[in-house]
Design an enzyme around this catalytic site. Sequence first.
Site, PDB file in Angstrom:
ATOM      1  N   SER A 160       1.127 123.520 133.477  1.00  0.00           N
ATOM      2  CA  SER A 160      -0.280 123.725 133.094  1.00  0.00           C
ATOM      3  C   SER A 160      -0.573 123.108 131.729  1.00  0.00           C
ATOM      4  CB  SER A 160      -0.637 125.217 133.092  1.00  0.00           C
ATOM      5  OG  SER A 160       0.038 125.885 132.050  1.00  0.00           O
ATOM      6  N   ASP A 218       4.256 125.073 124.711  1.00  0.00           N
ATOM      7  CA  ASP A 218       4.236 124.123 125.830  1.00  0.00           C
ATOM      8  C   ASP A 218       3.308 122.943 125.554  1.00  0.00           C
ATOM      9  OD1 ASP A 218       5.775 126.120 126.879  1.00  0.00           O
ATOM     10  OD2 ASP A 218       4.784 126.180 128.825  1.00  0.00           O
TER      11      ASP A 218
END
Length: 410
Positions: A160, A218
């Site tokens: 994502s 991330d």
Amino acid sequence: MATTPQFTAGFSGAMLSEVLLLSAPGKVILHGEHAVVHGKVALAVALNLRTFLRLQPHSNGKVCLNLPNIGVKRAWDVARLQLQDTSFLEQGNAAAPTPEQVEKLKEVAGFPEDGANPECLAVLAFLYLYLSICRKQRALPSLDITVWSQLPTGAGLGSSAAYSVCMATALLTACEEIPNPRKDGESASRWTGEDLELINKWAFQGERMIHGNPSGVDNAVSTWGGVVRFQQGKISSLKRPPALRILLTNTKVPRSTKALVASVQSRLLKFPEIVSPLLTSINAISLECERMLGEMEAAPAPEHYLVLEELIDMNQHHLNALGVGHASLDQLCQVTMAHGLHSKLTGAGGGGCGITLLRPDLEQPEVEATKQALTDCGFDCWETSIGAPGISVHSAASLDAPVRQALDGL
């Protein structure tokens, strides 16, 4: 000139009348999972399984989103989006999207109120970024955007974040908030540090739409690439780390990160004098690995790889002692050990994924035999590298045929 809408003016430039092709890497945790929750250092590395985005500007009055991996194809009328009240995005730059904003976006997207599946969240993240980044233009742009990924979703590999980083970069470039760094003749190019800061800030907003309260690791890894050190909310990028070859294995055993984090917490409360030193020791492994990668920057030597393998083994045993191992991960370690290779879990554990270091002197038949043995266990296995470059812009010719086909919707 003043009467020309800014967007049309921007698109008449040679750069943006063309297709934009981008990619961003996934991520794995090299060392420090679980310990990071308790204030210790974690090292996250860019995984060279990438998410690719193709943006095509056009003038048909539509904005289209195509996500073939998850079977999403949506189109909106730009004029209708223009009429929507998006003033609720004003403070979008810094604050997390509020539940009210999310509900408003669902309305704009035409979703039912309970839409919270991954497909729905991916579309909402796109709309949030599109409306927030492009609203400074006189007119919202007509665009076709296709995103295709080599990353499996829900495997803890930052799929994502790679999506959010690609999306933020594409929209910022299309709206000329940042320049397209690619010069004619270059196969791939990167943005400047300052532009990457802006990309990362917007990508984090996209991640918030999908995950609510992400750590920011991330998207930082996907933006900058290489190796990122994370401790107590502080994120810093390591200088030019070596790219390391690995096998990435997905055991396909589902797990709940939340439940695993809670189980480590309860073990820490139950046995503080046993678990606390384990976390301190994992921290020392992260620091030693960071030192080793620094040494390898100049000239990687065989002994460096031996140290990296020892650190992998020690960390895996520590994670088992914390209770986040799994029979499937033990099997992965045994299978690779039989081939003289060293593996550890990456991410939350309890199943999920593991990484296996491939030394440079390893012969390809040995790698193939290991991959086959892991596939025979029912696992998915990829040969790839870590320490990969972050968000990049590409020439069409430099992309592999399967990637080009997926982006062209063939």
